[in-house]
Structures are given as structure tokens and as C-alpha cells.
Design a protein around this motif. Structure first.
Motif, short mmCIF file in Angstrom:
data_model
loop_
_atom_site.label_atom_id
_atom_site.label_comp_id
_atom_site.label_asym_id
_atom_site.label_seq_id
_atom_site.Cartn_x
_atom_site.Cartn_y
_atom_site.Cartn_z
N TYR A 46 -48.83 35.15 30.34
CA TYR A 46 -47.73 35.15 29.39
C TYR A 46 -48.10 35.86 28.09
CZ TYR A 46 -46.09 31.42 32.45
OH TYR A 46 -45.69 30.69 33.53
N SER A 47 -47.09 36.32 27.38
CA SER A 47 -47.32 36.87 26.04
C SER A 47 -47.96 35.80 25.18
CB SER A 47 -46.00 37.29 25.40
OG SER A 47 -45.31 38.17 26.23
N GLU A 104 -47.71 35.03 22.10
CA GLU A 104 -46.89 34.31 21.13
C GLU A 104 -46.33 33.01 21.70
OE1 GLU A 104 -46.97 38.04 21.82
OE2 GLU A 104 -44.83 37.65 22.03
N LEU A 105 -46.07 33.03 22.99
CA LEU A 105 -45.40 31.88 23.61
C LEU A 105 -46.16 30.58 23.47
CD1 LEU A 105 -44.01 33.36 26.93
CD2 LEU A 105 -42.86 33.02 24.76
N LEU A 106 -47.48 30.69 23.43
CA LEU A 106 -48.26 29.46 23.56
C LEU A 106 -48.51 28.73 22.26
CD1 LEU A 106 -49.81 31.53 26.03
CD2 LEU A 106 -49.90 29.13 26.62
N LYS A 107 -48.04 29.29 21.19
CA LYS A 107 -48.23 28.63 19.90
C LYS A 107 -47.67 27.20 19.96
CE LYS A 107 -49.20 32.45 17.26
NZ LYS A 107 -49.77 32.76 15.98
N GLY A 108 -48.49 26.30 19.47
CA GLY A 108 -48.02 24.93 19.38
C GLY A 108 -48.18 24.10 20.63
N THR A 109 -48.61 24.74 21.73
CA THR A 109 -48.72 23.99 22.98
C THR A 109 -50.14 23.51 23.27
OG1 THR A 109 -49.08 26.02 24.24
CG2 THR A 109 -46.82 25.25 24.03
N ILE A 161 -52.15 30.24 32.57
CA ILE A 161 -52.52 29.91 31.20
C ILE A 161 -54.03 29.82 31.07
CG2 ILE A 161 -52.42 28.16 29.37
CD1 ILE A 161 -49.65 27.43 30.34
#
Lengths: 115, 115
Positions: free
Chosen positions: B7-8, B10-15, B47
DNA sequence: TCCAATACATAAGATTTTTATGTATTATTG
DNA sequence: CAATAATACATAAAAATCTTATGTATTGGA
């Protein structure tokens, strides 16, 4: 005011762009303040976008060529309508599919016992 | 190497935090490298957590009293097992419920036509 | 013996978001 | 009708998070 009223602020990182793009895909044409209200309405107040986050995000998407803007005067007050560009539209579908797929992956990861 | 391979980024911020807490809730005791491998395994490589993100996150959770650490030597190499503290455990359930609820809200927001 | 994997760590830079302002117009309500 | 809330844009400093790039050292396998 928080970006998010109900949820902890950390949770919303990275979700603002997909939210904006999805709304513009469905609604063709929206202005900033309208986006904040729409998100609030669709989530029953659970997600509130702050202007400090929204406007820079819109400007960035415009600079990248994903969005373009049409300015209109409502009385004496300006209103900036944003919409997807042609090249933006094709890119957005991929981005949103990726995001959706990512959300599914995260949910599976958080519920390994149910898989 | 990316935090996320497929995934890009940016998507994983906060996860990252929810992912860590969820794994420790299920497994009681894990060390950093083990967490990176487990996430890779559970998501079929979609991931990948970078060490530059993971270790600071673990240290922060420890400083906050959510996690505690037990050090063990495997041969000459140290290994740091992390686990939820008592106060951490009660907080984590709420955090994870909130995150899960948030994911559902986001998904509904991205698919208003199906609601 | 060399390379990959294991296992920890940190630090500079980028990006995103919060928080705090600022300006101005329009609608509502006491 | 005056005050306040809502509408509508904007930016800038600070905080938070993550990427990227390193660094060290041990262990296993080809």
C-alpha cells in the motif's frame, strides 16, 4: 475544535484525502465548507474535519493536478468549488480501491480469530 | 524499505499503535522483530512495519505505562519482550473498540450508496 | 567464508494534522 | 437592531508520526 469530535485524533491520520476524493467522485462539485458539513452529516457527527486540515489538503490536491477549482460569488462572499480533473478521475479510482482494500486488510488483522 | 510494501505509505498513518496493541492483547508477550514478522505473515506481505517506526512506537507505549518490557538473552543477543501492563490492558480494550468502530464509520462514509 | 536473517537502536527530514489565529459576509435571535 | 452564530475562506507555528538512512552486533545457512 478537533479534526474528529468523537474519535481520538490520531485515528484519522491519512484518511482525509480519501474522504475528500470520495465525496468529489460522488458529488462532482463541492466547496470546502460543504465538505466539512457533509462529512459531519454522513457520520452523525462522529467525524469533524477542521479547516486547518482541509484547506491545505485541497490546495495540495489542486497543485498536484488532481482537483481544479471554480470560483463563484454568492453575494459578496466567494465560494470555491472543487472538482476532479480528467487525469484526477482516473487516478482517484485506483486510490480509493487501494484504500478500501487496505481497510479490509486492517480489519482482518485486528480480528485474526474470526478469519 | 517502506512501512508498507503493497500500500501507499500515507495510508498507514495512525494504524501502527492499534496493530501493536492488538497483537499484544492476543499473544501476551512479543518482541519487536517478532511483531514485524507476524504482521507480514497475517497480511500476506501486504503490510510491512519498518523498524524506524516500530521501535519508537514501542518505547513511547512503554513510557506511557501501557507496555512493560522483559529482557532476555538468547545466546549473546538481547531480546526485549513487550507485554501489556495491568492498567494498559483495560485501556487497550477501549482503544481497540474505538478503532474498530472508526474503521466501520470510514467504510460507511466511503460507500454511502450502499447504506 | 560470506551473506542473509535476526535484533536492537537512533536521527534527519518529510508529511500531516492540531491548534490558534485572522478576515469578512450573512443569517438568526433575543 | 444589535449581538451572536453560522458561513467561508485562509495561514502559520507546533506537535506528532512516519520514512529513509544509518549503525551495531549476533546467528544461521549456503
Amino acid at each position: 475544535m478537533y479534526y474528529c469530535v468523537m474519535y481520538s485524533k490520531e485515528l484519522l491520520k491519512g484518511t482525509l484525502q480519501p474522504i475528500i476524493l470520495n465525496l468529489l467522485k460522488d458529488n462532482k462539485r463541492m466547496y470546502g465548507y460543504e465538505i466539512t458539513q457533509k462529512v459531519k452529516e454522513l457520520t452523525n457527527g462522529k467525524i469533524g474535519i477542521t479547516e486547518g486540515a482541509l484547506y491545505p489538503a485541497l490546495h495540495k490536491l489542486e497543485a498536484e493536478g488532481v482537483l481544479r477549482v471554480e470560483e463563484e460569488f454568492i453575494g459578496k462572499r466567494i465560494r470555491k468549488y472543487y472538482m476532479l480533473t480528467k487525469s484526477g478521475t482516473s487516478a482517484v479510482n485506483e486510490k480509493l480501491n487501494e484504500f478500501s482494500d487496505f481497510l479490509t486488510t486492517i480489519q482482518q488483522l485486528l480480528k485474526p480469530s474470526l478469519s
